[in-house]
Design an enzyme around this catalytic site. Structure first.
Site, PDB file in Angstrom:
ATOM      1  N   ASP A 109     -31.606  56.079  62.491  1.00 15.98           N
ATOM      2  CA  ASP A 109     -30.366  56.192  61.735  1.00 15.98           C
ATOM      3  C   ASP A 109     -30.349  55.233  60.538  1.00 15.98           C
ATOM      4  OD1 ASP A 109     -28.372  58.032  62.354  1.00 15.98           O
ATOM      5  OD2 ASP A 109     -27.747  56.936  64.148  1.00 15.98           O
ATOM      6  N   LYS A 150     -29.304  68.542  67.401  1.00 13.61           N
ATOM      7  CA  LYS A 150     -30.414  67.596  67.216  1.00 13.61           C
ATOM      8  C   LYS A 150     -31.505  67.860  68.238  1.00 13.61           C
ATOM      9  CE  LYS A 150     -27.562  63.956  65.257  1.00 13.61           C
ATOM     10  NZ  LYS A 150     -26.549  62.946  65.583  1.00 13.61           N
ATOM     11  N   GLN A 195     -25.213  58.199  69.137  1.00 14.41           N
ATOM     12  CA  GLN A 195     -24.214  58.994  68.421  1.00 14.41           C
ATOM     13  C   GLN A 195     -22.923  58.195  68.251  1.00 14.41           C
ATOM     14  OE1 GLN A 195     -24.787  62.040  67.088  1.00 14.41           O
ATOM     15  NE2 GLN A 195     -22.722  62.174  66.292  1.00 14.41           N
TER      16      GLN A 195
END
Ligand code: GUN
Length: 296
Positions: free
Chosen positions: A121, A54, A98
């Site tokens: 997200d 990422k 995460q």
């Protein structure tokens, strides 16, 4: 005739190129550089690989990457404190925590502490609600990537029968909402669904997101259907570790009209959509028009 292969790797490269061009224009015209903060707690090897990837891709499209690596025994309060700081930082337009988090941390609490406008997200309860009511939301990256590939492959999804196998909050449920938003007739199937093969055979669009290796064989696929395989499963075969999807590719490819392979299908689209979401968040935060073709 064999199905056409939907090349997610090439598609993701096009999405990243588009994001990079938009980022360059934002910087030139508005002095704005989108920034993404990624928070990683602990040393989970798979998570470390994702986070590194990422960070690298964020920089490659010209955005700022902020990484916060925290010890596995960090307290919930300290983690929440960091989120408060990231929420307030004007250089940060996207925040990704995460998952999974260590068990002593309440993940729901942490996810919902992120400013919904920075929730790239799309996991915050506000974004879930906005998506469910057909309003402008931040949309989870994997289903957004699937939607982009479907829109690219079909002129219109309107009226198509879509079956989503899997009811997770990260993929199955938001995927169903997105397909509904594009006027599909949507069924969410799962482990308790009666006669799953028959349900799958109705699908013009079949999205498999169950996490069970090669669970869906070709004879569950309607001839000519578009098959999107979200599964990424590691299995041992012939003494080697292989990645396979939730769909049995070899048999399904003989029946489907189009299919995403594993690897090289949905997988590469997820991070590309994370970058797209960060760009979208930066535009919205600054009252600028959002880029076309990168949102739901
Ligand atoms: N862990 C595995 N997939 C994801 C994802 O899409 N987002 C976050 N935050 N964590 C993950």
């Amino acid at each position: 005739m064999a199905a056409s292969i939907i090349d997610g790797k090439a598609f993701a490269a096009r999405v990243r190129a588009k994001v990079a061009a938009e980022v360059s224009a934002l910087s030139r015209d508005h002095g704005l550089i989108p920034g993404l903060a990624v928070v990683l707690v602990g040393e989970d090897p798979a998570s470390q690989v994702y986070v590194r990837s990422k960070g690298k891709q964020t920089v490659e499209v010209g955005m700022q990457s902020f990484e916060h690596r925290l010890p596995v025994d960090i307290s919930e309060a300290e983690l929440l404190n960091l989120i408060v700081k990231l929420n307030a930082d004007p250089e940060i337009h996207g925040i990704l925590v995460q998952l999974p988090l260590p068990s002593h941390v309440n993940s729901e609490l942490v996810v919902n502490a992120v400013d919904p406008a920075k929730d790239v997200d799309g996991f915050h309860i506000s974004n879930v609600g906005l998506l469910g009511t057909g309003q402008k939301a931040m949309v989870p990256c994997t289903p957004l990537g699937c939607l982009m590939m479907l829109r690219d492959h079909h002129d219109s999804l309107s009226g198509m029968d879509a079956v989503v196998v899997g009811r997770s909050n990260i993929v199955g449920k938001p995927m169903a909402q997105l397909l509904l938003g594009d006027s599909c007739t949507v069924t969410i199937a799962h482990s308790r669904t009666r006669d799953l093969p028959a349900v799958c055979r109705r699908a013009d669009i079949l999205v498999a997101a169950v996490g069970r290796p090669e669970m869906i064989p070709g004879d569950w696929v309607k001839p000519g259907a578009t098959v999107i395989d979200v599964g990424i499963n590691r299995i041992e075969r012939d003494g080697k570790t292989r990645l396979v999807g939730d769909v049995h590719f070899e048999s399904a490819t003989k029946v489907a009209g189009a299919i995403t392979p594993v690897p090289g299908g949905v997988g590469p689209m997820t991070i590309a959509c994370l970058l797209a979401n960060t760009l979208t968040a930066a535009c919205r935060a600054n009252g600028l028009p959002e880029p076309e073709g990168l949102t739901a």
